[in-house]
Design a protein around this motif. Sequence first.
Motif, PDB file in Angstrom:
ATOM      1  N   ASP A  87       1.008  -5.014   8.702  1.00  0.00           N
ATOM      2  CA  ASP A  87      -0.173  -5.628   8.369  1.00  0.00           C
ATOM      3  C   ASP A  87      -0.826  -5.398   6.890  1.00  0.00           C
ATOM      4  N   GLU A  88      -2.106  -5.873   6.692  1.00  0.00           N
ATOM      5  CA  GLU A  88      -2.725  -5.977   5.443  1.00  0.00           C
ATOM      6  C   GLU A  88      -2.820  -4.447   5.013  1.00  0.00           C
ATOM      7  N   GLU A  89      -3.195  -3.258   5.790  1.00  0.00           N
ATOM      8  CA  GLU A  89      -3.167  -1.921   5.449  1.00  0.00           C
ATOM      9  C   GLU A  89      -1.977  -1.171   5.440  1.00  0.00           C
ATOM     10  N   GLY A  90      -0.824  -1.445   6.006  1.00  0.00           N
ATOM     11  CA  GLY A  90       0.153  -0.708   6.019  1.00  0.00           C
ATOM     12  C   GLY A  90       1.066  -0.882   6.978  1.00  0.00           C
ATOM     13  N   LYS A 142       5.003   7.728  -0.229  1.00  0.00           N
ATOM     14  CA  LYS A 142       4.288   7.535  -1.278  1.00  0.00           C
ATOM     15  C   LYS A 142       3.305   6.178  -1.314  1.00  0.00           C
ATOM     16  N   PRO A 143       1.987   6.600  -1.249  1.00  0.00           N
ATOM     17  CA  PRO A 143       1.092   5.632  -1.173  1.00  0.00           C
ATOM     18  C   PRO A 143       0.755   5.053  -2.978  1.00  0.00           C
ATOM     19  N   THR A 144       0.601   3.748  -2.938  1.00  0.00           N
ATOM     20  CA  THR A 144       0.817   2.999  -4.026  1.00  0.00           C
ATOM     21  C   THR A 144      -0.047   3.831  -5.172  1.00  0.00           C
ATOM     22  N   HIS A 185       0.780  -1.253   0.033  1.00  0.00           N
ATOM     23  CA  HIS A 185      -0.074   0.198  -0.081  1.00  0.00           C
ATOM     24  C   HIS A 185       0.773   1.308   0.065  1.00  0.00           C
ATOM     25  N   CYS A 186       2.189   1.049   0.316  1.00  0.00           N
ATOM     26  CA  CYS A 186       2.904   2.375   0.108  1.00  0.00           C
ATOM     27  C   CYS A 186       4.352   2.027   0.270  1.00  0.00           C
ATOM     28  N   GLN A 187       5.149   3.215  -0.200  1.00  0.00           N
ATOM     29  CA  GLN A 187       6.613   3.184  -0.285  1.00  0.00           C
ATOM     30  C   GLN A 187       7.172   4.132   0.830  1.00  0.00           C
TER      31      GLN A 187
END
Length: 287
Positions: free
Chosen positions: A111-114, A52-54, A36-38
């Motif tokens: 986790d799945e969200e970040g 940077k969100p995907t 979800h992000c870098q």
Amino acid sequence: MHEHPLHRFFKSKREQPIFQWERFQQRDVLVIDHPHCQAVFSRQGAQLLHFKPTGQKPWLWCAAKWPQVGAIRGGVPIFWPWYGRHPSENAWPSHGWARLIDWKLLDSSTDEEGVSLHWRLQLCDWQVDLHARLGESMELRLSTEHQDDEPCQVSQALRAYWRIGDVAEVALSGLDGVRGYDQLNREACQQKGELRVVGGCQRVFQHEGEMQLNDHAWQRALSIDTGDHANTVVWHPGKRPLLGVSWNEVMGFVCVESASTGAQTQSLAPGEQAHLSLQARAGLCNA
């Protein structure tokens, strides 16, 4: 859009670990690559340098070239335990020690969200903790605990360098009617309508709640919340030169920060804590 040198850490097509330490411009940096992000943190200052969100453009600006020693300009530096110049010690560094010292990473999880991270700085009779939550949005929480047996003063800030397409095409909404202080003109001010920073800006607002940074060049908006424990500071140097930063780079950021300074400077009793927060999420760009 010019690509920042930090982006080279994300060019590999091979599967990478979510957390990985690297060496960059003589600093240890933690590279975070989540679905979800870098993001990139520096161990020096626990400073979030890149986020940077995907599927989106980068949210944070960072100078391409860093000094061999000293503060890194960009991302979200932590100003602590004083803001600006020290009130009595002229030889001490501007904005305090926190952004110059290596912090300890106590915990990192995914986790799945970040991702979530917990950084700590233990200095003399102070304990400072930074909690970060990154995914499709960004949340930073700073807590300072005073462990001495005498009262003391503390001022601090989370200064975010938001990356933008062009400073001439940026407007900040959500401050209409809010009173503050214009530090460039050294006078009280009251915002009318959207705030534009062309020509330079350094204003401190007594404000709570969300603001929206409308970036017309990139056709995007960021909703920014500086929390209820601090002032909102809006800063851009205008035409004043920044050491080690080119003019083209200066045009690519504006600072909207959460700061406890001036009237918001806190007096802490032994064992008392001071808190600061900064949150951002994607918004809808106003026409």
